[in-house]
Design a protein around this motif. Structure first.
Motif, mmCIF file in Angstrom:
data_model
loop_
_atom_site.group_PDB
_atom_site.id
_atom_site.type_symbol
_atom_site.label_atom_id
_atom_site.label_comp_id
_atom_site.label_asym_id
_atom_site.label_seq_id
_atom_site.Cartn_x
_atom_site.Cartn_y
_atom_site.Cartn_z
ATOM 1 N N CYS A 59 10.547 -5.280 -1.258
ATOM 2 C CA CYS A 59 10.425 -6.100 -0.037
ATOM 3 C C CYS A 59 10.010 -5.314 1.199
ATOM 4 N N SER A 60 9.299 -6.016 2.049
ATOM 5 C CA SER A 60 8.993 -5.497 3.379
ATOM 6 C C SER A 60 10.110 -5.926 4.337
ATOM 7 N N ALA A 61 10.083 -5.370 5.543
ATOM 8 C CA ALA A 61 11.095 -5.733 6.535
ATOM 9 C C ALA A 61 10.971 -7.201 6.929
ATOM 10 N N LYS A 62 9.749 -7.731 6.996
ATOM 11 C CA LYS A 62 9.564 -9.122 7.376
ATOM 12 C C LYS A 62 10.112 -10.061 6.333
ATOM 13 N N PRO A 113 0.807 -1.227 0.000
ATOM 14 C CA PRO A 113 0.000 0.000 0.000
ATOM 15 C C PRO A 113 0.837 1.273 0.000
ATOM 16 N N ASN A 114 2.099 1.192 0.419
ATOM 17 C CA ASN A 114 2.907 2.418 0.483
ATOM 18 C C ASN A 114 3.850 2.580 -0.709
ATOM 19 N N ALA A 115 3.698 1.731 -1.732
ATOM 20 C CA ALA A 115 4.512 1.897 -2.941
ATOM 21 C C ALA A 115 4.103 3.185 -3.645
ATOM 22 N N ARG A 116 5.070 4.056 -3.927
ATOM 23 C CA ARG A 116 4.757 5.356 -4.538
ATOM 24 C C ARG A 116 6.008 5.909 -5.208
ATOM 25 N N PRO A 117 5.836 6.788 -6.164
ATOM 26 C CA PRO A 117 6.996 7.394 -6.826
ATOM 27 C C PRO A 117 7.858 8.159 -5.821
ATOM 28 N N GLY A 118 9.166 8.026 -5.979
ATOM 29 C CA GLY A 118 10.096 8.721 -5.100
ATOM 30 C C GLY A 118 10.540 7.904 -3.904
ATOM 31 N N LEU A 147 6.183 -1.832 2.329
ATOM 32 C CA LEU A 147 7.600 -1.858 1.996
ATOM 33 C C LEU A 147 8.423 -1.215 3.105
ATOM 34 N N LEU A 148 9.634 -1.708 3.285
ATOM 35 C CA LEU A 148 10.565 -1.092 4.218
ATOM 36 C C LEU A 148 11.050 0.215 3.598
ATOM 37 N N GLU A 149 10.645 1.336 4.178
ATOM 38 C CA GLU A 149 11.007 2.633 3.615
ATOM 39 C C GLU A 149 12.403 3.028 4.073
ATOM 40 N N ALA A 157 13.296 1.794 -1.460
ATOM 41 C CA ALA A 157 12.926 0.571 -0.739
ATOM 42 C C ALA A 157 13.839 -0.563 -1.181
ATOM 43 N N PRO A 158 13.936 -1.638 -0.395
ATOM 44 C CA PRO A 158 14.750 -2.789 -0.778
ATOM 45 C C PRO A 158 14.194 -3.458 -2.040
ATOM 46 N N LEU A 159 15.079 -3.803 -2.939
ATOM 47 C CA LEU A 159 14.692 -4.457 -4.182
ATOM 48 C C LEU A 159 15.470 -5.759 -4.304
ATOM 49 N N ALA A 160 14.756 -6.890 -4.328
ATOM 50 C CA ALA A 160 15.375 -8.195 -4.546
ATOM 51 C C ALA A 160 15.413 -8.461 -6.038
#
Length: 796
Positions: A119-122, A81-86, A133-135, A89-92
């Protein structure tokens, strides 16, 4: 205490593996409760930058994101839900393998290609948060390996500390123990004072005496409070169990975790005039950082400013939590940093009294290094200037040196060390351990002169140092030596009945021993009318255990009641224990007592006798059998205390000294205790009951005994057999060997208002056979005494 493994290794270099480090911590007394690995197997995970995010054509909850990898752009389908331009975040990347066995492959989601995963922190195994996502901070370098940027892999280690090791409530404190155990050294800490750039200052007044002997502060102007907490700091806080809030707040938390000194940051613009450290006033209220408004009393300490008068307004609860009205916010431009030394006795129990728990209060209750406040303020200042900028004023320090005692030297004798441990520890090893722990060591002819650092106030005597040597050298290195078997035999006292004998006697009378808490609820004592002199606990475990018991019966009868409601119709309990009463300014007075309580049938269910409820005389018989162990003849005098049934209770005396009480509980009391059966009980002081004369052997008379049975008519108002028997014994003299009451009669032949008591007098002399004349004289003397003292006449 929870901390980051990498953070600890920054202070003490060691090649020990994680498992070896955890095992070492436990072996030296810092028991490891949990080790949580963080960020394992993050190869292929980089810092990504979302360039654009558009709605998925076939799914409302998905977005198609274009993500800059630092080496080109990839398309990722993401449902966070928090994916947004700018957002960074971690990218696998494709080919990466995440913790939990997740392999990243190119895929199509609802017909749209996705080359990797945000990715999220979990999903990364660094935090349980899976809400989005882990910001990452805006200054995170795009394309940088995530593990390198976040200082991974790492582990969160949680240890269980004993109350005496308050110095280990910090990473640096733990580092000293690790250095000593692993033959390493703790890195020097940079505590270089920050040069003042302005003359901004505040007046500080200490009005709490020895409870707050040191208060250090500093004003920092032109601070950017909106700056983000650096990732390295935020991650260390998270791995230590602290949620980052804002930079100025996080700095104080970070310094506390690293050095062990709790701090607080005030918005200087909200403070007026001098800062005053003083006791709270009765009824004073303070709104705390968590939004609660608490009512204080003189036991609390506060930091106050001068709004409304010198020291008039409380702005922080000393040693526990800051105030809401003076907190730092994003609008803060001027900060007043505070670090003080609050002595444990001024903080213990205060948090619990308010129903709260804080990291600061937890540390101050156990003790914090009195020399730390200045170092902590200097370190926090440096961090703030490096990250948020600002113009700093000079250090402000208020101190009461007469209440700050320097560490005292301790002499450690080589022979004493060997004798206590049972082994010889090399001098070089002893000195290495002590110096690694941060102690100053000076060689003496027979040992060492050791000065503990100010943070180790648990080291005060020689045995403390021996314990440190044993702990670090290794308990498994101490040889096992069996005891020699030699024991000093102590003969039991002949002038007192042993408690064990009393327990056996009560058990033989079909009683079970109960062991109750020495703490009870104040309301329970009040219902018994036994609240006078109760000693309140300053730090009770719960409201139900708030005062020391003034009597055994309230707790014992409560135990009986719990048994009756669990379908136990016949209960017989006794207890030996101490009761407590206030003794002015001295320590509470402790009195050993014995108590018993019974309900239900007099005997266990059987076929040979008719069932009947237990009563006063059943319990009296048990008490008399107990007194017989000490050769005591007890006297029972009618009494009517508030908790007793009218006409069914008595005070118990021995040799004219009151020992306690026996009787049935008042029905009103039983109703208030939710007991629906009659309860009979006693409680007596133990020492006068069990005191006895040394036994002396005597010859048995070889002459026959004579028994005379007499029946006397006495008025119904003569209620106690004790008074009649005492008169008989006085009149009969030394010839009386025993006196037995064997019948009581009222009815035909006895006038109304009178009763007939039949008793047997057993007479015997040691030197001759008693004649009829001797016996008749004794009977006449007894008859005359009973008639004169109690109006008794021989029944016709």
């Amino acid at each position: 205490m929870k901390f980051s493994e990498n953070w600890l290794r920054q202070h003490v270099p060691t090649t020990a593996t994680r498992d070896e480090l955890a095992a070492t911590l436990t072996a030296i007394g810092l028991e490891v409760e949990e080790v949580t690995a963080l960020g394992e197997s993050l190869d292929g995970v980089v810092v990504g930058h979302i360039v654009s995010a558009e709605k998925h054509p076939e799914a409302d909850r998905l977005q198609v994101c274009q993500v800059d990898t630092g080496n080109g752009t990839v398309q990722i389908v993401c449902g966070a839900p928090n994916a947004r331009p700018g957002l960074k975040a971690p990218l696998a990347m494709v080919g990466a393998n995440l913790p939990g066995g997740i392999a990243i492959k190119a895929a199509k989601l609802r017909g749209v290609e996705s080359s990797g995963m945000l990715c999220s922190a979990k999903e990364l195994g660094v935090d349980p948060d899976a809400s989005g996502l882990l910001e990452l901070p805006v200054d995170a370098p795009v394309g940088a390996p995530l593990a390198q940027y976040l200082g991974l892999p790492d582990a969160s280690i949680e240890i269980k500390l004993t109350p005496n090791r308050a110095d280990c409530f910090s990473v640096r404190g733990i580092a000293y123990d690790v250095a000593a155990a692993l033959a390493s050294e703790v890195h020097d800490f940079d505590a270089t004072p920050v040069v003042a750039q302005s003359d901004a200052t505040m007046v500080v007044e200490l009005q709490a005496g020895a409870r707050v002997p040191r208060f250090v502060g500093r004003v920092i102007d032109n601070v950017d409070a909106t700056v983000a907490t650096p990732a390295w700091m935020a991650e260390r806080l998270r791995r230590s169990g602290v949620r980052p809030i804002s930079f100025l707040v996080d700095v104080t938390q970070y310094v506390m975790l690293e050095l062990g000194q709790p701090m607080h940051a005030f918005d200087k613009a909200t403070l007026e005039g001098a800062v005053v450290v003083r006791p709270a006033r009765a009824g004073e209220e303070l709104k705390l950082l968590d939004g609660r408004t608490v009512a204080l009393d003189e036991e609390f300490l506060v930091v106050a400013d001068s709004r409304g008068g010198n020291g008039a307004r409380a702005v922080a609860l000393g040693g526990i939590m800051g105030g809401f009205d003076t907190r730092v916010t994003d609008a803060t431009r001027s900060v007043f940093l505070e670090a003080a030394h609050w002595v444990p006795s001024a903080i213990i129990g205060r948090s619990r009294k308010l129903g709260m728990h804080t990291d600061a209060g937890h540390r101050f209750e156990r003790g914090v290094d009195p020399e730390l406040p200045r170092i902590a303020v200097e370190y926090a200042t440096k961090l703030i200037l490096d990250i948020a900028g600002g113009v700093t004023g000079p250090i402000i320090e208020a101190v009461l040196p007469e209440h700050l005692q320097p560490s005292q030297p301790i002499t450690l004798r080589r022979a004493r060390l060997a004798r206590v441990l049972g082994l010889q520890v090399a001098d070089a090893e002893v000195e290495r351990i002590l110096r690694a722990l941060g102690l100053s060591v000076e060689n003496l002819a027979d040992g060492w002169r050791v000065i503990p650092p100010s943070r180790r106030f648990d080291l005060a005597i020689e045995e403390d140092l021996i314990e440190e040597i044993a702990r670090i050298h290794g308990y498994d290195s101490i040889p096992t030596t069996l005891p020699s078997g030699a024991a000093r035999l102590v003969a039991p006292s002949e002038t007192r009945v042993e408690d064990a004998s009393a327990r056996r006697q009560m058990a033989s009378r079909d009683y079970l021993e109960a062991v109750n808490y020495a703490f009870v609820e104040a309301d329970l004592l009040a219902r018994w009318g036994k609240a006078d002199g109760a000693v309140p606990l300053a730090n009770p475990l719960s409201a139900e255990l708030g005062v020391m018991r003034t009597a055994l019966l309230p707790g014992l009868v409560a135990a009986l009641a719990r048994n009756t409601v669990r379908q136990q119709p016949r209960v017989r309990l006794f207890e030996l224990g101490n009761v407590f009463s206030a003794n002015g300014s001295d320590a509470p007075r402790e009195t050993p007592r014995i108590a018993a309580a019974i309900c239900g049938e007099a005997t266990a269910e059987q076929w040979a006798t008719t069932a009947r409820p237990a009563g006063f005389h059943d319990l009296r018989g048990d008490l008399d059998s107990l007194a017989a162990l000490a050769g005591a003849n007890l006297e029972y005098r009618p009494s009517q205390p508030s908790w007793a049934h009218p006409g069914r209770s008595a005070d118990v005396y021995r040799d004219g000294v009151q020992l306690g009480w026996i009787g049935q509980l008042h029905p009103r009391l039983q109703r208030s205790l939710d007991i629906d059966v009659d309860v009979v009980a006693f409680e007596l002081d133990l020492e006068p009951l069990f005191r006895r004369a040394v036994a002396k052997a005597g010859a048995l008379s070889k002459y026959p005994s004579v028994r005379r049975d007499l029946a006397f008519v006495v008025a119904e108002s003569v209620t106690t057999w004790g008074a009649l028997s005492a008169a008989v014994r006085r009149a009969a003299g030394t010839a009386l060997r025993d006196l037995v009451l064997f019948d009581k009669y009222q009815g035909k032949g006895v006038e109304p208002g009178f009763k007939s008591l039949a008793m047997g007098l057993i007479l015997q002399d040691e030197s001759r056979t008693l004649t009829d004349r001797d016996v008749d004289a004794t009977v006449a003397s007894v008859t005359d005494a009973l008639q004169r003292e109690h109006g008794a006449v021989i029944r016709g």
